[in-house]
Write a protein that holds these residues in place. Structure first.
Motif, PDB file in Angstrom:
ATOM      1  N   ARG A  83      46.422  41.168  31.661  1.00 10.96           N
ATOM      2  CA  ARG A  83      46.173  39.964  32.450  1.00 10.96           C
ATOM      3  C   ARG A  83      44.798  39.336  32.182  1.00 10.96           C
ATOM      4  NH1 ARG A  83      44.256  41.013  38.348  1.00 10.96           N
ATOM      5  NH2 ARG A  83      42.398  41.322  37.087  1.00 10.96           N
ATOM      6  N   LYS A  84      44.790  38.031  32.119  1.00 16.71           N
ATOM      7  CA  LYS A  84      43.527  37.284  32.117  1.00 16.71           C
ATOM      8  C   LYS A  84      43.610  36.246  33.231  1.00 16.71           C
ATOM      9  CE  LYS A  84      40.725  34.042  29.461  1.00 16.71           C
ATOM     10  NZ  LYS A  84      40.544  33.281  28.224  1.00 16.71           N
ATOM     11  N   SER A  85      42.585  36.209  34.083  1.00  9.45           N
ATOM     12  CA  SER A  85      42.570  35.232  35.161  1.00  9.45           C
ATOM     13  C   SER A  85      41.978  33.926  34.638  1.00  9.45           C
ATOM     14  CB  SER A  85      41.731  35.775  36.328  1.00  9.45           C
ATOM     15  OG  SER A  85      41.753  34.848  37.383  1.00  9.45           O
ATOM     16  N   LYS A  96      40.019  25.984  40.646  1.00  7.38           N
ATOM     17  CA  LYS A  96      38.965  25.862  39.626  1.00  7.38           C
ATOM     18  C   LYS A  96      39.045  27.002  38.621  1.00  7.38           C
ATOM     19  CE  LYS A  96      35.644  23.275  42.377  1.00  7.38           C
ATOM     20  NZ  LYS A  96      34.841  23.597  43.567  1.00  7.38           N
ATOM     21  N   ARG A  97      38.501  26.752  37.452  1.00  7.87           N
ATOM     22  CA  ARG A  97      38.459  27.726  36.367  1.00  7.87           C
ATOM     23  C   ARG A  97      37.778  29.008  36.858  1.00  7.87           C
ATOM     24  NH1 ARG A  97      35.272  28.780  31.561  1.00  7.87           N
ATOM     25  NH2 ARG A  97      36.514  28.501  29.669  1.00  7.87           N
ATOM     26  N   THR A  98      38.379  30.144  36.567  1.00 10.33           N
ATOM     27  CA  THR A  98      37.769  31.426  36.921  1.00 10.33           C
ATOM     28  C   THR A  98      36.416  31.533  36.206  1.00 10.33           C
ATOM     29  OG1 THR A  98      39.932  32.458  37.157  1.00 10.33           O
ATOM     30  CG2 THR A  98      38.067  33.936  36.786  1.00 10.33           C
ATOM     31  N   PRO A  99      35.343  31.864  36.964  1.00 13.34           N
ATOM     32  CA  PRO A  99      34.016  31.902  36.337  1.00 13.34           C
ATOM     33  C   PRO A  99      33.880  32.988  35.275  1.00 13.34           C
ATOM     34  CG  PRO A  99      33.863  32.148  38.735  1.00 13.34           C
ATOM     35  CD  PRO A  99      35.304  32.220  38.388  1.00 13.34           C
ATOM     36  N   ARG A 100      32.940  32.805  34.383  1.00 11.23           N
ATOM     37  CA  ARG A 100      32.643  33.803  33.355  1.00 11.23           C
ATOM     38  C   ARG A 100      32.247  35.105  34.033  1.00 11.23           C
ATOM     39  NH1 ARG A 100      30.221  32.395  27.738  1.00 11.23           N
ATOM     40  NH2 ARG A 100      31.184  34.434  27.566  1.00 11.23           N
ATOM     41  N   GLY A 101      32.591  36.190  33.412  1.00 11.41           N
ATOM     42  CA  GLY A 101      32.344  37.491  34.009  1.00 11.41           C
ATOM     43  C   GLY A 101      33.611  38.024  34.642  1.00 11.41           C
ATOM     44  N   ARG A 102      34.539  37.117  34.963  1.00 17.73           N
ATOM     45  CA  ARG A 102      35.829  37.530  35.531  1.00 17.73           C
ATOM     46  C   ARG A 102      36.991  37.000  34.716  1.00 17.73           C
ATOM     47  NH1 ARG A 102      37.784  35.916  39.866  1.00 17.73           N
ATOM     48  NH2 ARG A 102      36.354  34.352  40.645  1.00 17.73           N
ATOM     49  N   ARG A 103      36.709  36.686  33.440  1.00 18.97           N
ATOM     50  CA  ARG A 103      37.751  36.090  32.600  1.00 18.97           C
ATOM     51  C   ARG A 103      38.271  37.056  31.529  1.00 18.97           C
ATOM     52  NH1 ARG A 103      38.526  30.840  32.917  1.00 18.97           N
ATOM     53  NH2 ARG A 103      39.221  30.731  30.757  1.00 18.97           N
ATOM     54  N   GLY A 104      37.904  38.305  31.681  1.00 24.69           N
ATOM     55  CA  GLY A 104      38.297  39.284  30.675  1.00 24.69           C
ATOM     56  C   GLY A 104      39.758  39.693  30.782  1.00 24.69           C
ATOM     57  N   TRP A 105      40.277  40.309  29.733  1.00 24.21           N
ATOM     58  CA  TRP A 105      41.641  40.833  29.721  1.00 24.21           C
ATOM     59  C   TRP A 105      41.653  42.240  30.303  1.00 24.21           C
ATOM     60  CZ3 TRP A 105      45.946  38.126  28.455  1.00 24.21           C
ATOM     61  CH2 TRP A 105      45.769  36.915  27.754  1.00 24.21           C
ATOM     62  N   LYS A 106      42.682  42.539  31.081  1.00 25.13           N
ATOM     63  CA  LYS A 106      42.803  43.863  31.683  1.00 25.13           C
ATOM     64  C   LYS A 106      44.266  44.299  31.685  1.00 25.13           C
ATOM     65  CE  LYS A 106      41.137  46.429  35.595  1.00 25.13           C
ATOM     66  NZ  LYS A 106      40.789  46.445  36.991  1.00 25.13           N
ATOM     67  N   ASP A 147      49.465  26.628  24.959  1.00 25.98           N
ATOM     68  CA  ASP A 147      48.109  26.153  24.668  1.00 25.98           C
ATOM     69  C   ASP A 147      47.117  27.298  24.478  1.00 25.98           C
ATOM     70  OD1 ASP A 147      48.358  26.907  27.284  1.00 25.98           O
ATOM     71  OD2 ASP A 147      47.361  25.139  28.127  1.00 25.98           O
ATOM     72  N   TYR A 148      47.624  28.516  24.414  1.00 24.53           N
ATOM     73  CA  TYR A 148      46.747  29.672  24.172  1.00 24.53           C
ATOM     74  C   TYR A 148      47.232  30.410  22.936  1.00 24.53           C
ATOM     75  CZ  TYR A 148      43.821  33.718  24.916  1.00 24.53           C
ATOM     76  OH  TYR A 148      42.866  34.706  24.755  1.00 24.53           O
ATOM     77  N   SER A 149      46.388  30.448  21.889  1.00 26.89           N
ATOM     78  CA  SER A 149      46.878  30.995  20.623  1.00 26.89           C
ATOM     79  C   SER A 149      46.107  32.222  20.138  1.00 26.89           C
ATOM     80  CB  SER A 149      46.840  29.902  19.553  1.00 26.89           C
ATOM     81  OG  SER A 149      45.545  29.349  19.493  1.00 26.89           O
ATOM     82  N   LYS A 150      45.106  32.669  20.933  1.00 22.89           N
ATOM     83  CA  LYS A 150      44.316  33.822  20.475  1.00 22.89           C
ATOM     84  C   LYS A 150      45.111  35.113  20.482  1.00 22.89           C
ATOM     85  CE  LYS A 150      39.861  32.092  22.048  1.00 22.89           C
ATOM     86  NZ  LYS A 150      38.755  32.364  22.981  1.00 22.89           N
ATOM     87  N   ARG A 151      46.104  35.196  21.364  1.00 21.27           N
ATOM     88  CA  ARG A 151      46.953  36.389  21.430  1.00 21.27           C
ATOM     89  C   ARG A 151      48.420  35.964  21.396  1.00 21.27           C
ATOM     90  NH1 ARG A 151      44.752  41.168  25.150  1.00 21.27           N
ATOM     91  NH2 ARG A 151      42.542  41.056  24.664  1.00 21.27           N
TER      92      ARG A 151
END
Ligand code: I3P
Length: 109
Positions: free
Chosen positions: A7-9, A16-26, A71-75
């Motif tokens: 998951r990525k938030s 609003k866009r989830t702030p940096r620091g909480r945008r990692g994959w888990k 619209d997301y192509s990194k994964r």
């Protein structure tokens, strides 16, 4: 239905866009039960109680919308989940078939 989902938030309840620091994959063990998608730390155990952390990560999917994350192509095999409370999650499935199956099952609720 259950299986591994990473998951990525992307957006929070305020829309609003989830702030940096909480945008990692888990990585989670996902369990779809009724109208709730449980994102659990550990493997599914049918009779085990749900821990507090797992409850916090649970997502209500009533009136949610799952689509392929075009619209997301990194994964690969990533679906986008928009909840009724304006949150947006990206969820990566282990494969294409699994991704399609999650989209179908989530939208069926
Ligand atoms: C995020 C983390 C994510 C990355 C995201 C970062 O940092 O590195 O993997 O998304 O980029 O903000 P943090 O863990 O500190 O929140 P991608 O894997 O999609 O690049 P983003 O802000 O561009 O979404």
């Amino acid at each position: 239905k259950h299986g591994v989902l990473t998951r990525k938030s992307h957006a929070d309840m305020d829309g609003k866009r989830t702030p940096r620091g909480r945008r990692g994959w888990k990585k989670f063990y996902a369990v779809l039960k009724g109208m709730i998608l449980y994102l659990q730390k550990d493997e599914y155990k049918p009779d085990a109680d749900i821990s507090e952390v797992d409850l916090k990560n649970a997502v209500r999917i009533h009136h949610a919308l799952a689509t392929r994350a075009t619209d997301y192509s990194k994964r690969a095999h990533v679906l986008k989940l928009k909840t009724s409370d304006w949150r947006v999650f990206l969820l990566q499935a282990p494969g294409e078939e699994e991704m399609m199956s999650w989209i179908f099952r989530i939208n069926l609720v």
